[in-house]
Design an enzyme around this catalytic site. Sequence first.
Site, PDB file in Angstrom:
ATOM      1  N   SER A  13       1.149  -1.326   0.032  1.00 49.66           N
ATOM      2  CA  SER A  13      -0.523   0.375   0.188  1.00 49.66           C
ATOM      3  C   SER A  13       1.003   0.901   0.003  1.00 49.66           C
ATOM      4  O   SER A  13       0.938   2.187   0.957  1.00 49.66           O
ATOM      5  CB  SER A  13      -1.054  -0.106   1.192  1.00 49.66           C
ATOM      6  OG  SER A  13      -1.881  -1.367   0.899  1.00 49.66           O
ATOM      7  N   LEU A  14       1.866   1.429  -1.352  1.00 49.88           N
ATOM      8  CA  LEU A  14       2.668   2.371  -0.569  1.00 49.88           C
ATOM      9  C   LEU A  14       2.294   3.725  -1.655  1.00 49.88           C
ATOM     10  O   LEU A  14       2.621   4.650  -2.161  1.00 49.88           O
ATOM     11  CB  LEU A  14       4.240   2.140  -1.542  1.00 49.88           C
ATOM     12  CG  LEU A  14       4.735   1.713  -0.626  1.00 49.88           C
ATOM     13  CD1 LEU A  14       6.364   1.346  -0.608  1.00 49.88           C
ATOM     14  CD2 LEU A  14       5.677   2.389   0.364  1.00 49.88           C
ATOM     15  N   GLU A 140       2.134  -2.620 -13.710  1.00 50.55           N
ATOM     16  CA  GLU A 140       2.389  -2.664 -11.749  1.00 50.55           C
ATOM     17  C   GLU A 140       2.191  -4.082 -11.762  1.00 50.55           C
ATOM     18  O   GLU A 140       1.518  -4.465 -11.946  1.00 50.55           O
ATOM     19  CB  GLU A 140       0.877  -1.438 -11.113  1.00 50.55           C
ATOM     20  CG  GLU A 140       1.211  -1.492 -10.012  1.00 50.55           C
ATOM     21  CD  GLU A 140      -0.185  -1.301  -9.032  1.00 50.55           C
ATOM     22  OE1 GLU A 140       0.072  -0.913  -7.539  1.00 50.55           O
ATOM     23  OE2 GLU A 140      -0.823  -0.209  -9.988  1.00 50.55           O
ATOM     24  N   THR A 188      17.753   4.548   5.121  1.00 53.30           N
ATOM     25  CA  THR A 188      17.722   4.352   3.518  1.00 53.30           C
ATOM     26  C   THR A 188      17.600   2.535   3.807  1.00 53.30           C
ATOM     27  O   THR A 188      17.660   2.061   2.863  1.00 53.30           O
ATOM     28  CB  THR A 188      18.838   5.304   2.558  1.00 53.30           C
ATOM     29  OG1 THR A 188      19.911   4.730   3.539  1.00 53.30           O
ATOM     30  CG2 THR A 188      18.765   6.762   3.420  1.00 53.30           C
ATOM     31  N   PRO A 190      15.862   0.303   5.063  1.00 52.50           N
ATOM     32  CA  PRO A 190      14.418  -0.792   4.340  1.00 52.50           C
ATOM     33  C   PRO A 190      14.741  -0.594   2.394  1.00 52.50           C
ATOM     34  O   PRO A 190      14.467  -1.491   1.975  1.00 52.50           O
ATOM     35  CB  PRO A 190      13.487   0.225   4.676  1.00 52.50           C
ATOM     36  CG  PRO A 190      14.200   0.689   5.851  1.00 52.50           C
ATOM     37  CD  PRO A 190      14.948   1.214   5.612  1.00 52.50           C
ATOM     38  N   GLN A 192      17.322  -0.163   0.876  1.00 58.82           N
ATOM     39  CA  GLN A 192      18.810  -1.215   0.276  1.00 58.82           C
ATOM     40  C   GLN A 192      18.451  -2.009  -0.177  1.00 58.82           C
ATOM     41  O   GLN A 192      18.706  -2.916  -0.888  1.00 58.82           O
ATOM     42  CB  GLN A 192      19.868  -0.163   0.922  1.00 58.82           C
ATOM     43  CG  GLN A 192      20.494   1.053   0.969  1.00 58.82           C
ATOM     44  CD  GLN A 192      21.256   1.659   2.278  1.00 58.82           C
ATOM     45  OE1 GLN A 192      22.132   0.615   2.832  1.00 58.82           O
ATOM     46  NE2 GLN A 192      21.442   2.231   2.876  1.00 58.82           N
ATOM     47  N   GLY A 356     -23.912  -0.891  -2.653  1.00 57.78           N
ATOM     48  CA  GLY A 356     -23.778  -2.655  -2.096  1.00 57.78           C
ATOM     49  C   GLY A 356     -24.859  -3.564  -1.723  1.00 57.78           C
ATOM     50  O   GLY A 356     -25.625  -3.743  -2.634  1.00 57.78           O
ATOM     51  N   CYS A 383     -27.389   2.937  -7.803  1.00 59.15           N
ATOM     52  CA  CYS A 383     -27.027   1.218  -8.139  1.00 59.15           C
ATOM     53  C   CYS A 383     -28.341   0.835  -6.587  1.00 59.15           C
ATOM     54  O   CYS A 383     -29.122   1.194  -6.599  1.00 59.15           O
ATOM     55  CB  CYS A 383     -25.990   0.479  -7.781  1.00 59.15           C
ATOM     56  SG  CYS A 383     -26.051  -1.441  -8.036  1.00 59.15           S
ATOM     57  N   GLY A 385     -28.687   2.837  -3.829  1.00 57.01           N
ATOM     58  CA  GLY A 385     -29.323   4.036  -3.504  1.00 57.01           C
ATOM     59  C   GLY A 385     -30.073   4.138  -4.468  1.00 57.01           C
ATOM     60  O   GLY A 385     -31.322   4.107  -3.576  1.00 57.01           O
ATOM     61  N   HIS A 517     -23.493   2.492 -12.110  1.00 55.85           N
ATOM     62  CA  HIS A 517     -22.964   3.100 -11.436  1.00 55.85           C
ATOM     63  C   HIS A 517     -21.884   4.212 -12.117  1.00 55.85           C
ATOM     64  O   HIS A 517     -20.499   3.732 -12.820  1.00 55.85           O
ATOM     65  CB  HIS A 517     -21.648   2.061 -11.333  1.00 55.85           C
ATOM     66  CG  HIS A 517     -22.390   0.823 -10.012  1.00 55.85           C
ATOM     67  ND1 HIS A 517     -22.110   1.789  -8.826  1.00 55.85           N
ATOM     68  CD2 HIS A 517     -22.540   0.227 -10.057  1.00 55.85           C
ATOM     69  CE1 HIS A 517     -22.709   1.079  -7.731  1.00 55.85           C
ATOM     70  NE2 HIS A 517     -22.775   0.335  -7.970  1.00 55.85           N
ATOM     71  N   GLU A 519     -20.046   6.278 -11.439  1.00 60.19           N
ATOM     72  CA  GLU A 519     -19.030   7.449 -10.890  1.00 60.19           C
ATOM     73  C   GLU A 519     -17.886   6.279 -11.739  1.00 60.19           C
ATOM     74  O   GLU A 519     -16.216   6.551 -11.309  1.00 60.19           O
ATOM     75  CB  GLU A 519     -18.659   6.987  -8.790  1.00 60.19           C
ATOM     76  CG  GLU A 519     -18.975   5.105  -8.990  1.00 60.19           C
ATOM     77  CD  GLU A 519     -19.897   4.094  -8.944  1.00 60.19           C
ATOM     78  OE1 GLU A 519     -20.113   3.874  -7.540  1.00 60.19           O
ATOM     79  OE2 GLU A 519     -21.050   5.159  -9.266  1.00 60.19           O
TER      80      GLU A 519
END
EC number: 6.3.4.2
Length: 556
Positions: A13-14, A140, A188, A190, A192, A356, A383, A385, A517, A519
Site C-alpha cells: 500500500s505504498l 504494476e 534508507t 529499508p 537498500q 452495496g 445502484c 441507492g 454506477h 462514478e
Amino acid sequence: MKYIFVTGGVVSSLGKGVASASLGALLRARGYKVTAVKIDPYINIDAGTMRPYEHGEVFVTASGAETDLDIGNYERFLDLDIPAGSNITTGQVYQEVIRKERAGDYLSQTVQVIPHVTDEIKRRIRVAGETAGAEIVLIEVGGTVGDIESLPFLEAIRQFKFDEGDENVLFLHLTLVPYLGTSNEFKTKPTQHSVATLRSVGISPDIVMVRSKTKLPPEITRKIALFTSVRENRVFSSYDVGHVYEVPLALEEQGLGKVVEDLLGLERTMPNLGVWTNAVRTIKQPTREVTIAIAGKYTEMPDAYLSLMESLTHAGIANDARVNIRWVNAEELTESGEGGLATQLGNADGILVPGGFGIRGIEGKIKAAEYARTRGVPYLGICLGMQIAVIEYARHVAGLEGANSAEFDEYAPHKVIDLMPEQLEVGGKGGTMRLGDWPMDLRGGTTIAELYGVPQGGTVKERHRHRYEVNPAYTEQLQDAGLTISGVTPGVAGRGAGLVESVEIAGHPFFVALQAHPEFKSRPMRPSPPFAGFVKAALRGQSSDEQGTEATTASV
C-alpha cells in the site's frame, strides 16, 4: 512497443497505482498512446467476490470486468477506458495453463512454472498492449518484492527485458524511506534491502522512486543512488501532497518524464499539463465549499467508495467548490429517531446513498432517503441507492406497506425490487451479475436527461454491477403515486417492460437515483453528469438557505 514495469518494496500500500498512473499521465501529456496493466498475485480470478474491507472497491470496466481499484486510478489519470484483460491475476494465469494442459496443448511436456506459467504471463501483458493499440504499456506488479506469491511474475518480467531488449523495457521500483522524529533523520536501509531483494531475482531497477513524508534532501538522494547503483538523477521523491492529482506535477517538476523518455530511447517532447494545473488549483483554492453526507455500509474503509469520492472531487472541480464528505454509518441511522437523524444528516448540503450488497444498514439507508425526500435535501442514489429510494417511496408515498427488496426479505408483501429474470438460473457468484456498459434511454423533460445534455431525451451508456432491479409489476403503481421513471433499458429478455435505469421526483430540488454506477466513468476533466448536477444542486441549496436566512433577519 515499450514496457514500464513498476514494482514495490518494504511495505504494501505504498501507492504504486498512483505512481504508475501519474507516470502514465506525464506520458499521455507528451502525446504517447499509453495503457496500463495491473498484476494481482492472488489466486482469485478477479476482485468481484472479495470483501471491500480487505480489498477496497471493485472497479467495473466498460467491458464488464470486475477489477482492482487501481484500474480506476488508471482510467481517471489516463482519461481512457482500460480494455478487458488488463487486470491479470494468478488465478487467471493458472486457470488458462491448466485448461491448455487438459486440452492437449502441452502434450509430452511436463508443465512447470518456467516456462509455461511465465510464458502465459508474458502473453497476457503483450495482448493487453496490443488490444489497446498502445505505444507504451505500464505494468504494476502488485504485492511486495520478496512475497512468495509474486515470484512467478517477477521471473516473467525479468525475462521480458531479455526478450524485448534493454531499450524497450524499463524497471521502476517504489520503496519507502521512513522518517524517525526521535533522531531527526531519514532511514534508507529499508530501501537498500528492498533493491537488493529485487536484484536477487535478476532485476536491476532503472529508476528508484521513494515514498516519504516530505521531499528528500539531496544528501539522502545521493546516498540512495550510491547504495542502489542507480544514478542520482534517476532517484525520485514521491512525497506526501495534499491531493493525488498533485503527484504528476510533483514528479514532472523533478524530471521523471524526461528520464523515462531517455531510458526508452524516445525523443524528448514538451508535456501539456495545463489541465492538471487547473484541476489542482481548483482543488486547493475553491471559491465555495459543500458538505455531502454519504450513508453507507463500509464507512470505516473509504477505499470501498474510492471512485465515488473521486467523482465528488471531479464534480467539485466543475463547480469550483471543495466537496467535504461526512461519512454516516447507515447502521447507526437504523435506530435513530428524528433527533439522531438531524445530528447525522443535519447541515448536510446533499445526501448520497451508494451501492452495496446485503441487509446490514438497509433500514438506515431508507431513513436517509426519506430524510432527503421530505426535507428537500438534494439526493443522489447509486445502484442500491436507487433501490433504496424506490422502497422508501413505495412504503411512504405509494401506500405499499411492507415494501422491500427480495434480496432482504423474500417474503415481503410487496417486492418492489426483485431478482432480474435472467439471474434466476445463475448458480455461481463470480462474474455473473449484469456488468459493464449498458444503454439507458432517458426520457425527455427530466432532470437526468438535462444532466446528460439530451433534454429532449436520448440514449447514453453507463456501467452497471447488479442482480436486482425495480420490479416491473410495480412501475405503473409507483408512477401513479408520483415517482418519475426517467430512464429505462428497453428490450430486455424475459419482461414486457424495460429495466428501470433511473428515477426522480418532480418538484424536488434534486432527487435523482440511478441503477448504474456513473462514478466509474467520471474523470477529473470530464465529471460524471449526475455527480456534477448533484453538487451544483447542493450549492444551490446553500444559496437558498442563505437567502431565506437573510429574508428572516430582514423581517425581524
